[in-house]
Design a protein around this motif. Structure first.
Motif, PDB file in Angstrom:
ATOM      1  N   LEU A 163      15.902 -13.370  33.328  1.00 55.54           N
ATOM      2  CA  LEU A 163      16.350 -14.396  34.270  1.00 55.54           C
ATOM      3  C   LEU A 163      17.871 -14.389  34.427  1.00 55.54           C
ATOM      4  O   LEU A 163      18.431 -15.183  35.187  1.00 55.54           O
ATOM      5  N   GLY A 164      18.538 -13.480  33.660  1.00 53.05           N
ATOM      6  CA  GLY A 164      19.972 -13.332  33.807  1.00 53.05           C
ATOM      7  C   GLY A 164      20.806 -14.171  32.879  1.00 53.05           C
ATOM      8  O   GLY A 164      22.026 -14.283  33.070  1.00 53.05           O
ATOM      9  N   ALA A 165      20.190 -14.770  31.881  1.00 52.17           N
ATOM     10  CA  ALA A 165      20.955 -15.561  30.908  1.00 52.17           C
ATOM     11  C   ALA A 165      21.659 -14.628  29.941  1.00 52.17           C
ATOM     12  O   ALA A 165      21.030 -13.903  29.191  1.00 52.17           O
ATOM     13  N   VAL A 166      22.988 -14.643  29.956  1.00 49.33           N
ATOM     14  CA  VAL A 166      23.759 -13.736  29.110  1.00 49.33           C
ATOM     15  C   VAL A 166      23.644 -14.162  27.651  1.00 49.33           C
ATOM     16  O   VAL A 166      23.859 -15.317  27.309  1.00 49.33           O
ATOM     17  N   ASP A 167      23.275 -13.210  26.800  1.00 43.77           N
ATOM     18  CA  ASP A 167      23.174 -13.459  25.360  1.00 43.77           C
ATOM     19  C   ASP A 167      24.498 -13.026  24.736  1.00 43.77           C
ATOM     20  O   ASP A 167      24.705 -11.866  24.446  1.00 43.77           O
ATOM     21  N   GLY A 178      14.716  -4.422  32.664  1.00 46.53           N
ATOM     22  CA  GLY A 178      15.254  -5.450  33.530  1.00 46.53           C
ATOM     23  C   GLY A 178      14.417  -5.618  34.772  1.00 46.53           C
ATOM     24  O   GLY A 178      13.586  -4.772  35.102  1.00 46.53           O
ATOM     25  N   PRO A 179      14.607  -6.708  35.492  1.00 50.45           N
ATOM     26  CA  PRO A 179      13.824  -6.972  36.701  1.00 50.45           C
ATOM     27  C   PRO A 179      14.162  -5.999  37.814  1.00 50.45           C
ATOM     28  O   PRO A 179      15.179  -5.292  37.771  1.00 50.45           O
ATOM     29  N   ASN A 180      13.308  -5.956  38.829  1.00 46.87           N
ATOM     30  CA  ASN A 180      13.584  -5.136  40.002  1.00 46.87           C
ATOM     31  C   ASN A 180      14.905  -5.554  40.620  1.00 46.87           C
ATOM     32  O   ASN A 180      15.210  -6.739  40.736  1.00 46.87           O
ATOM     33  N   VAL A 190      22.889  -7.870  29.859  1.00 48.06           N
ATOM     34  CA  VAL A 190      22.806  -9.244  29.361  1.00 48.06           C
ATOM     35  C   VAL A 190      22.202  -9.336  27.969  1.00 48.06           C
ATOM     36  O   VAL A 190      22.266 -10.397  27.337  1.00 48.06           O
ATOM     37  N   LEU A 191      21.609  -8.249  27.498  1.00 46.92           N
ATOM     38  CA  LEU A 191      21.014  -8.272  26.162  1.00 46.92           C
ATOM     39  C   LEU A 191      20.834  -6.868  25.666  1.00 46.92           C
ATOM     40  O   LEU A 191      20.385  -5.975  26.402  1.00 46.92           O
TER      41      LEU A 191
END
Length: 241
Positions: free
Chosen positions: A232-236, A38-40, A212-213
């Motif tokens: 980018l935070g798009a929930v799968d 995941g991102p920082n 999120v994934l």
């Protein structure tokens, strides 16, 4: 496969009522390598520190080998078999490689010789102070010292911190080998996504404190676009069902 770590609804953070990680669930089995990506700022380090008892959990439950471990009890988590390699490595810089390893060894843990089989370079540096090692050698020592404690679950935070990609490429297969040889379950936080997925079994991506994934490492590696969307935070929804 035997489940060695179970998390149910774990909430992690630094102040009550304001969790950085929310509703985290996990079942981790013997010898499984989980890539926590995941991102920082996604909450990965906060989650590891909470699982290790270094931060008081804000909710949910953590069980190691079937026994529930109270939040904020680092010693209890360690005794139960969970060991954290922090991103700063936390070595005793004034002690030699051999002394760092011997200091960590538990009664039934591996010998220094067995650890050096995983990291031959350390065999050439046994009398060198940890503070005089290169970054890659320090990471080898930090992981080796953790293995001396015979962990059921090994948490590695940012293995590649400050390291050249070529060093990371040489270290990650060792983590895979440790999991296969010793049945040690591993949670690996790593920014080199492709390299991590190559040695992982499963992967979870956190974004904004949420899972999120998740899925098999191989499946996610085959669909980099899906990973990008998750970062980018798009929930799968399909992956979380």
């Amino acid at each position: 496969m035997t489940i060695v770590l179970e998390c149910a609804g774990v909430e992690a953070g630094y102040s009550k009522g304001r969790p950085c990680v929310r509703g985290f669930d996990l079942s981790l089995t013997e010898g499984e390598v989980l890539c926590l990506l995941g991102p920082n700022g996604a909450g990965k380090t906060t989650l590891l520190m909470t699982l290790a008892g270094l931060l008081p959990g804000l909710g949910g439950s953590v069980s190691i080998a079937g026994a529930r471990v109270a939040h904020g009890r680092a010693r209890a988590a360690s005794r139960a078999g969970l060991v954290l390699v922090p991103d700063d490595r936390a070595l005793f810089n004034g002690l030699t490689v051999k002394e760092n390893l011997e200091l960590a060894r538990c009664r039934s843990g591996p010998t220094v010789t067995e650890i050096i089989e995983y990291f031959p370079r350390l065999g050439e540096r046994t009398k060198v102070a940890a503070g005089m090692l290169s970054g890659g050698e320090q990471q080898m020592l930090a992981i080796g010292r953790a293995l001396m404690q015979k962990p059921k679950i090994l948490l590695i935070d940012e293995l590649s911190m400050g390291l050249a990609p070529v060093i990371v490429e040489s270290l990650l297969p060792v983590i895979r080998r440790v999991a296969d040889d010793r049945g040690t379950a591993v949670i690996l936080v790593e920014q080199h996504v492709r390299l991590a997925l190559e040695i992982g079994d499963t992967a979870i991506i956190l974004a904004h404190g949420r899972d999120v994934l998740r899925g098999s490492a191989a499946d996610l590696a085959a669909d980099p676009g899906r990973i990008e969307r998750a970062y980018l935070g798009a929930v799968d929804a399909e992956a979380r069902s």
